[in-house]
Design a protein around this motif. Sequence first.
Motif: not given
Length: 368
Positions: A344-365
């Motif tokens: 988030r600190s490196l990319l947010e507000g600098k690159f648009e559009p952007m999506k962030i996905f959390r990967v845990e417990h064999n799922t993608i959110e």
Amino acid sequence: MFLQSLSLQYFKNYEKADVSFCNHFNCLVGMNGSGKTNILDAIHYLSTTKSAFHSLDAQSICHKGKYFVVNGVFEKLDKIHQIHCSLKKNSRKTFKVDEAEYDKLSEHVGKFPVVLIAPNDDELIRESNETRRKFFDSIISQYDLSYLQALIKYNHLLKQRNALLKKMNEAGKVDAIMLDTYNQPMIQLCVEIAKKRMAFIEEFLPHLQSNYDRISDKKERVSIIYQTKVLSTDFEQQYAKGTQKDLITQRTNLGIHRDEYLFEIDDYLIKKFGSQGQQKSLLISLKLAQFEFVKSHLGITPLLLLDDIFDKLDDARISQLMSIIGSDDFGQVFVTDAREERTRSLLEGKFEPMKIFRVEHNTIEELT
């Protein structure tokens, strides 16, 4: 070109997963071992028909499943394409584009190009020449189908010739006529392939130097030395004279499969004399040069996959890399990182559009 969506079934650690991406920056965050890299590998499958990390397709089947399926929806030149890759245990891999299956998987190479920057890229410097040959062969093959076909044919003949050498060695008898049926076509293919490799390096090198200049602030000059015996004037005579050695070793000792690529920095071998920082700068520059080269030849912007690179680079190189790939020259980018706050600190507000996905417990959110 960009990947709109990805669907997985029994692929590596995923029993089932569906995800939709944006057309610029897509960030996959999560603990090490959560499956971030597996998402990148699924994308690599759709682009190249194979894994970036395993030589055996069966290793990509989830341990709970008997098959895997990877489906992707691409937008390319204002057209939508459905790509399907699947494999059942002990069966042949199926690969389709828009419901049509290829006669040969090699026909797909270069149509949906991708460039991967991963932690194991240092093998290009550390490991054998075979690793470097495969890397450069993969680049040339994406834009020159005749090169790929020649390479496939050569490797097939090489395997057959080596089997014949072993058979004759065991029998203690040389069949010169049979050997010659392999020698002549292999020599012709060697010359064809070597000439294309030489021409490629001459064209590729300026891309490498310009990217190295951007990463290292023009501190050094880098070069790639292509070494081959194939283009010498007496290669055919050398090949004939080498038959006795071939019989003893039971393998073919001359040919393009023995070519070497050497990386130099200011005329010194970077493998022996380059610092860690110089080697990392060279590796990034190689991949960025690959991106530019493929884009210029195919007229398609490749997908860029960045796997866990923030842990491998210092802050200066991360900053330089982000400024480069944030330009209009790049399209869709996929980034994996174990630390969400860093992403988030490196990319947010600098690159648009952007999506962030959390990967845990064999799922993608998808996160907001």
